[in-house]
Design an enzyme around this catalytic site. Structure first.
Site, mmCIF file in Angstrom:
data_model
loop_
_atom_site.group_PDB
_atom_site.id
_atom_site.type_symbol
_atom_site.label_atom_id
_atom_site.label_comp_id
_atom_site.label_asym_id
_atom_site.label_seq_id
_atom_site.Cartn_x
_atom_site.Cartn_y
_atom_site.Cartn_z
ATOM 1 N N GLU A 1 0.842 -1.200 0.000
ATOM 2 C CA GLU A 1 0.000 0.000 0.000
ATOM 3 C C GLU A 1 0.874 1.246 0.000
ATOM 4 O O GLU A 1 1.925 1.274 0.649
ATOM 5 C CB GLU A 1 -0.906 -0.013 1.234
ATOM 6 C CG GLU A 1 -1.915 1.121 1.304
ATOM 7 C CD GLU A 1 -2.868 0.954 2.475
ATOM 8 O OE1 GLU A 1 -3.470 1.970 2.874
ATOM 9 O OE2 GLU A 1 -3.005 -0.179 3.002
ATOM 10 N N GLU B 1 -3.194 10.259 2.856
ATOM 11 C CA GLU B 1 -4.372 10.378 3.707
ATOM 12 C C GLU B 1 -4.409 11.783 4.295
ATOM 13 O O GLU B 1 -3.409 12.251 4.842
ATOM 14 C CB GLU B 1 -4.363 9.345 4.832
ATOM 15 C CG GLU B 1 -4.468 7.910 4.353
ATOM 16 C CD GLU B 1 -4.561 6.924 5.500
ATOM 17 O OE1 GLU B 1 -5.266 5.916 5.337
ATOM 18 O OE2 GLU B 1 -3.929 7.162 6.556
ATOM 19 N N LYS C 1 5.867 3.492 8.417
ATOM 20 C CA LYS C 1 6.834 4.360 7.736
ATOM 21 C C LYS C 1 6.183 5.721 7.462
ATOM 22 O O LYS C 1 6.236 6.258 6.363
ATOM 23 C CB LYS C 1 7.331 3.699 6.455
ATOM 24 C CG LYS C 1 7.979 2.329 6.729
ATOM 25 C CD LYS C 1 8.593 1.718 5.503
ATOM 26 C CE LYS C 1 9.122 0.316 5.786
ATOM 27 N NZ LYS C 1 10.115 0.273 6.871
ATOM 28 N N GLY D 1 -5.107 12.619 17.740
ATOM 29 C CA GLY D 1 -5.130 11.325 18.398
ATOM 30 C C GLY D 1 -6.488 10.915 18.920
ATOM 31 O O GLY D 1 -6.589 10.068 19.818
#
EC number: 2.4.1.207
Length: 277
Positions: free
Chosen positions: A99, A103, A127, A197
Site C-alpha cells: 500500500e 491520507e 513508515k 489522536g
C-alpha cells in the site's frame, strides 16, 4: 513469482492498455457508499465523495497496476472536518498487502489538515511522514501524485516532491515490487484517531461532508494475465529526483513536515530502521 514480472512492449498497442487519461466513467467504479459517491459531468472529469453518520464512500480503479504514476486533483472538506479522513492511495488485496498512502486527516475549523503518507509492504507499514500543507487544501483544487517504479516511490504535491521512499531491499528493507495494486480513494470517519489522536470528535451537525476529485490520470503498467504490461515511453518508470528536486523536497520537509518516523527515537529506542540512515 519472479522478482520482475513486467514486460516492456515496444508497441503502440501496449500504450492503449497502459495509459489512462482520466475518465471517472470509464476507469473507476464507485464501490461503496450507497449513492454518496457521484460523478458530476458527462466527460467523467469531476467526482465527489460524501460522508454522513451512516456511511462514507469510495471508488477504485478498474485495472490493477504493477508500477505506475497516478495523480488526481482534490478539494478537501471545508470547515470543521475533525474526525474525517480523505484518501488517495494504491493497495493490493489480501492479508499481506502492499500500500502507498496519501491520507488527509481533518481538523477543527481554523486548524490545518495533516497530510499523512505511509508505505506498506507485505502488510507491514510504520513508515509514516506527516505534513501541514503550505496552502488551504479546501479552498481550491490541488494536484497529488504518486510515482511508483522499481527504484523508488515519489510523493508530489502540485509538482513539488515532498517525500521519496527508496528501494533498499539490498539492505533488508521491504519494498513493493511483486504485488499489483489498484488505485483507491475514500472519505470516511476515524474520529477515534484522526484528529489530535482522537481528542477532537466528528461534529455530525456539519454533515454531509464532501470532498471533490477531478482530472484523474494514471500512466501505469497494467496487470494482464499475470504480467505487468508497460508502454515503451514510460518516463516515470526510471524517474528520480535531480538535485533541484532534492533541494525542493528538503525545503518542504524542513518547513512543513510535522512527523517523521525516522526521527522518532522514542518509538525506535534501539535505533531507527535501516532506510533512515
Amino acid at each position: 513469482m519472479k522478482s520482475f514480472t513486467f514486460l516492456i512492449l515496444f508497441l503502440f498497442a501496449a500504450q492503449s492498455i497502459s495509459v489512462y487519461a482520466g475518465s471517472f466513467h470509464k476507469d473507476v467504479k464507485i464501490h461503496w457508499g450507497d449513492g454518496r459517491g457521484k460523478i458530476h459531468d458527462n466527460q467523467g472529469k469531476l467526482l465527489s465523495l460524501s460522508l454522513d453518520k451512516s456511511s462514507g464512500s469510495g471508488f477504485q480503479s478498474n485495472q490493477e497496476f504493477l508500477y505506475g504514476k497516478a495523480e488526481v486533483q482534490m478539494k478537501l472538506v471545508p470547515g470543521n472536518s475533525a474526525g474525517t479522513v480523505t484518501t488517495f492511495y494504491l493497495k493490493s488485496p489480501g492479508t499481506t498487502w502492499d500500500e502507498i498512502d496519501f491520507e488527509f486527516l481533518g481538523n477543527i475549523s481554523g486548524h490545518p489538515y495533516t497530510l499523512h503518507t505511509n508505505v506498506y509492504t507485505k502488510g507491514s507499514g510504520d513508515k509514516e511522514q506527516q505534513f501541514h500543507l503550505w496552502f488551504d487544501p479546501t479552498a481550491n483544487f490541488h494536484t497529488y501524485c504518486i510515482t511508483w517504479n522499481p527504484q523508488r516511490i515519489i510523493f508530489t504535491v502540485d509538482g513539488i516532491p515532498i517525500r521519496e521512499f527508496m528501494n533498499a531491499e539490498s539492505r533488508g528493507v521491504p519494498f513493493p515490487t511483486k504485488q499489483p495494486m489498484r488505485l483507491y480513494a475514500s472519505l470516511w470517519e476515524a474520529e477515534h484517531w484522526a484528529t489530535r489522536g482522537g481528542l477532537e470528535k466528528t461534529d455530525w451537525s456539519k454533515a454531509p461532508f464532501t470532498a471533490y476529485y477531478r482530472n484523474y490520470n494514471v500512466e501505469g503498467c497494467v496487470w494482464v494475465n499475470g504480467k505487468s504490461v508497460c508502454p515503451a515511453n514510460s518516463q516515470w518508470f526510471t524517474q528520480k529526483l535531480d538535485s533541484n528536486g532534492q533541494t525542493r523536497m528538503k525545503g518542504v520537509q524542513s518547513k512543513y513536515m510535522v512527523y517523521n518516523y525516522c526521527s522518532d527515537k522514542k518509538r525506535f529506542p534501539r535505533g531507527v530502521p535501516p532506510e533512515c540512515s
